[in-house]
Design a protein around this motif. Structure first.
Motif, PDB file in Angstrom:
ATOM      1  N   UNK A   1       0.838  -1.199   0.000  1.00 41.97           N
ATOM      2  CA  UNK A   1       0.000   0.000   0.000  1.00 41.97           C
ATOM      3  C   UNK A   1       0.880   1.258   0.000  1.00 41.97           C
ATOM      4  N   UNK A   2       0.470   2.223  -0.793  1.00 40.92           N
ATOM      5  CA  UNK A   2       1.247   3.455  -0.937  1.00 40.92           C
ATOM      6  C   UNK A   2       1.335   4.219   0.380  1.00 40.92           C
TER       7      UNK A   2
ATOM      8  N   UNK B   1       3.610  11.461   7.564  1.00 41.24           N
ATOM      9  CA  UNK B   1       2.233  11.121   7.932  1.00 41.24           C
ATOM     10  C   UNK B   1       1.340  11.373   6.736  1.00 41.24           C
ATOM     11  N   UNK B   2       0.466  10.413   6.414  1.00 40.63           N
ATOM     12  CA  UNK B   2      -0.339  10.507   5.200  1.00 40.63           C
ATOM     13  C   UNK B   2      -1.775  10.040   5.422  1.00 40.63           C
ATOM     14  N   UNK B   3      -2.624  10.499   4.512  1.00 36.64           N
ATOM     15  CA  UNK B   3      -4.010  10.030   4.408  1.00 36.64           C
ATOM     16  C   UNK B   3      -4.133   9.308   3.080  1.00 36.64           C
ATOM     17  N   UNK B   4      -4.789   8.183   3.086  1.00 37.02           N
ATOM     18  CA  UNK B   4      -5.011   7.479   1.824  1.00 37.02           C
ATOM     19  C   UNK B   4      -6.224   8.071   1.121  1.00 37.02           C
TER      20      UNK B   4
ATOM     21  N   UNK C   1      -9.903   7.142  -0.614  1.00 35.59           N
ATOM     22  CA  UNK C   1     -10.901   6.162  -0.181  1.00 35.59           C
ATOM     23  C   UNK C   1     -10.548   4.841  -0.854  1.00 35.59           C
ATOM     24  N   UNK C   2     -10.339   3.813  -0.031  1.00 38.37           N
ATOM     25  CA  UNK C   2      -9.964   2.490  -0.526  1.00 38.37           C
ATOM     26  C   UNK C   2     -10.868   1.442   0.115  1.00 38.37           C
ATOM     27  N   UNK C   3     -10.810   0.238  -0.412  1.00 40.88           N
ATOM     28  CA  UNK C   3     -11.533  -0.880   0.197  1.00 40.88           C
ATOM     29  C   UNK C   3     -10.561  -1.561   1.157  1.00 40.88           C
ATOM     30  N   UNK C   4     -10.930  -1.610   2.421  1.00 43.25           N
ATOM     31  CA  UNK C   4     -10.083  -2.194   3.447  1.00 43.25           C
ATOM     32  C   UNK C   4      -9.941  -3.700   3.245  1.00 43.25           C
ATOM     33  N   UNK C   5      -8.732  -4.191   3.423  1.00 45.40           N
ATOM     34  CA  UNK C   5      -8.500  -5.631   3.339  1.00 45.40           C
ATOM     35  C   UNK C   5      -8.978  -6.341   4.607  1.00 45.40           C
TER      36      UNK C   5
END
Length: 170
Positions: free
Chosen positions: A107-108, A118-121, A123-127
């Protein structure tokens, strides 16, 4: 008849100019509202970033002792109303207080957090939950400043809708 024709022509011209002025004002205001909305969303998400950085700097989290980290993560998850929090080791293996694990090394957001940011992704589908989420990832640094692991939190993606639903125009 001539007077009616002149009055109708002047009325049409006045109506057309008023409509154009009104439309121009609405378009300008909508652009300003969208800029304000984006700043509002960013400030709410930045708040979560700052909170996560504070949590990552706690001695309990920096200790890298899972027996100490687990209750701290459970408490912070409840306090901040996150869907979940976890620690990701440098090899990309995430561990959560509920006992679940996930391989997140590809994951990026993990890669960026391991580089010290520190980052925000997106919107993704959580594994883990198989639902749309936003991930906040922040590095856990040792005493020497080197990144030892990554602290992450899952936010419900509906948070964005909740923020933007409160933005009204007219």
């Amino acid at each position: 008849a001539l007077l009616t024709l002149v009055c109708a022509g002047l009325g049409f011209i006045a109506y057309d100019r008023a409509m154009r002025a009104s439309l121009g004002q609405v378009q300008e205001n909508i652009q300003l509202m969208s800029q304000d909305g984006s700043r509002l969303v960013r400030s709410r998400l930045d708040y979560h970033l700052v909170v996560m950085e504070g949590i990552a700097n706690r001695h309990v989290i920096r200790s890298m002792d899972w027996d100490l980290q687990k209750p701290a993560l459970e408490g912070e998850t409840a306090r901040m109303k996150y869907l979940g929090m976890g620690i990701v080791s440098p090899d990309g293996q995430a561990q959560y207080p509920d006992g679940s694990t996930a391989a997140l090394g590809d994951r990026e957001y993990f890669k960026q957090a391991m580089s010290g940011k520190s980052v925000l992704s997106n919107v993704i589908i959580s594994r883990v939950t198989n639902s749309p989420v936003i991930i906040i990832a922040t590095p856990i640094k040792g005493e020497n400043g080197a990144v030892k692991a990554v602290l992450l939190a899952r936010l419900d993606a509906t948070l964005l809708s909740e923020i933007t639903d409160n933005i009204k125009y007219g």
